[in-house]
Design a protein around this motif. Structure first.
Motif, PDB file in Angstrom:
ATOM      1  N   LEU A  74      -3.932  -0.838  -0.689  1.00 17.41           N
ATOM      2  CA  LEU A  74      -3.163  -0.314   0.439  1.00 17.41           C
ATOM      3  C   LEU A  74      -2.234  -1.377   1.021  1.00 17.41           C
ATOM      4  CD1 LEU A  74      -5.825   1.829   2.323  1.00 17.41           C
ATOM      5  CD2 LEU A  74      -3.785   2.670   1.145  1.00 17.41           C
ATOM      6  N   GLN A  75      -2.735  -2.581   1.185  1.00 16.69           N
ATOM      7  CA  GLN A  75      -1.911  -3.655   1.728  1.00 16.69           C
ATOM      8  C   GLN A  75      -0.723  -3.947   0.821  1.00 16.69           C
ATOM      9  OE1 GLN A  75      -2.220  -5.022   4.764  1.00 16.69           O
ATOM     10  NE2 GLN A  75      -3.958  -3.643   5.131  1.00 16.69           N
ATOM     11  N   ASP A  76      -0.960  -3.923  -0.489  1.00 17.84           N
ATOM     12  CA  ASP A  76       0.143  -4.118  -1.442  1.00 17.84           C
ATOM     13  C   ASP A  76       1.181  -3.010  -1.290  1.00 17.84           C
ATOM     14  OD1 ASP A  76      -0.995  -6.400  -2.475  1.00 17.84           O
ATOM     15  OD2 ASP A  76      -1.942  -5.378  -4.179  1.00 17.84           O
ATOM     16  N   ALA A  77       0.714  -1.776  -1.131  1.00 15.54           N
ATOM     17  CA  ALA A  77       1.638  -0.648  -0.969  1.00 15.54           C
ATOM     18  C   ALA A  77       2.430  -0.763   0.327  1.00 15.54           C
ATOM     19  CB  ALA A  77       0.849   0.670  -0.989  1.00 15.54           C
ATOM     20  N   GLY A 106       7.641  -1.931   2.795  1.00 16.52           N
ATOM     21  CA  GLY A 106       8.212  -2.640   3.929  1.00 16.52           C
ATOM     22  C   GLY A 106       7.654  -2.189   5.258  1.00 16.52           C
ATOM     23  N   TRP A 107       6.462  -1.606   5.252  1.00 14.12           N
ATOM     24  CA  TRP A 107       5.831  -1.142   6.487  1.00 14.12           C
ATOM     25  C   TRP A 107       5.134  -2.305   7.187  1.00 14.12           C
ATOM     26  CZ3 TRP A 107       3.215   3.733   3.931  1.00 14.12           C
ATOM     27  CH2 TRP A 107       4.220   4.683   3.675  1.00 14.12           C
ATOM     28  N   THR A 108       5.338  -2.402   8.474  1.00 13.19           N
ATOM     29  CA  THR A 108       4.739  -3.506   9.232  1.00 13.19           C
ATOM     30  C   THR A 108       3.750  -3.026  10.292  1.00 13.19           C
ATOM     31  OG1 THR A 108       6.583  -3.483  10.808  1.00 13.19           O
ATOM     32  CG2 THR A 108       6.771  -4.969   8.900  1.00 13.19           C
TER      33      THR A 108
END
Length: 261
Positions: free
Chosen positions: A9-12, A17-19
């Protein structure tokens, strides 16, 4: 949540580009499990958080590049102190229909009556609605154009003032323009004519603009383009700065000098 799933999930999130979602996903996952929230509602909450964060970042960035001198909103304007201003009319202008129609807005009045505050407040509303804005004083504009002319970069610099959806030119009339600067000013107004809006503030009535530009014919040509699709707001009243100084006791009514006992 397994370590492998969490890492995927973190990779996705990074790939998209979600922060904001990485910061709140755990909280919303716990809330979803606790309150039996559906998958779609859970996804919607995450996406709305990300969209709101993206919008806030956009506004901060566009506000920074607008070079506004301060950030004062319309609700901070004291309409009761300036009864010559129709508050309803100003709020209608803040709805930005003039900007959508590429019309101009001119605030006229003596120093300190709130012209710049109103211009900035409307600019902040424009940025919220995803318009591009650039603010400059007439003095800064003239110096920038003169320097660009000397450096043979005048065409590039004029684009800086013609590209934004809304150009704000503050304090027209505090100094006379040299011939070259006045003609470059005319060029900017001409290139923005019916393609982009201008908000302009001035302490001079239109009849005195010949003195500002040093040429009555040029001033007429500038006004012809500015006023063709425009709204003029005349402000008559006392300076806010003098009002504050009176509150602080720097001004005294005539005849109120201290007398010896």
């Amino acid at each position: 949540m397994t370590t492998l799933l969490y890492e995927r999930l973190q990779d996705a999130f990074r790939e998209f580009g979600w922060t904001r979602i990485p910061e709140v996903v755990d909280h919303h996952a716990e809330e979803a499990a606790k309150h039996n929230i559906s998958y779609l509602e859970f996804l919607d909450k995450l996406l709305q958080e990300e969209l709101l964060s993206k919008r806030e970042r956009f506004i901060r960035m566009k506000t920074r590049v607008a070079h506004l001198p301060f950030h004062k909103k319309l609700d901070q304007f004291d309409f009761s102190f300036q009864p010559s201003i129709d508050e309803r009319r100003i709020r209608e202008l803040a709805a930005l229909r003039f900007l959508a129609h590429r019309e101009n807005l001119i605030f006229l009045g003596p120093p300190g009556v709130g012209k710049t505050h109103l211009a900035v407040a409307i600019a902040l509303e424009a940025i919220k609605q995803r318009y591009t804005v650039y603010f400059t004083t007439a003095h800064e504009l003239v110096e920038t154009l003169q320097q660009a002319h000397q450096n043979n970069t005048i065409r590039q610099k004029i684009k800086v003032f013609t590209k934004p959806n809304l150009l704000i030119i503050d304090e027209i009339g505090y100094r006379k323009m040299e011939d070259a600067a006045a003609h470059f000013f005319f060029q900017i107004v001409s290139e923005r004519y019916e393609t982009g809006s201008i908000i302009l503030t001035s302490n001079k009535s239109y009849g005195a603009w010949g003195e500002i530009f040093g040429d009555a014919v040029l001033a007429t040509a500038i006004l012809d383009r500015l006023l063709h699709h425009s709204t003029t707001i005349n402000i008559k009243g006392e300076s806010y700065r003098i009002k504050e100084k009176k509150k602080a006791g720097f001004f005294r009514p005539e005849g109120s000098e201290d007398k010896p006992e």
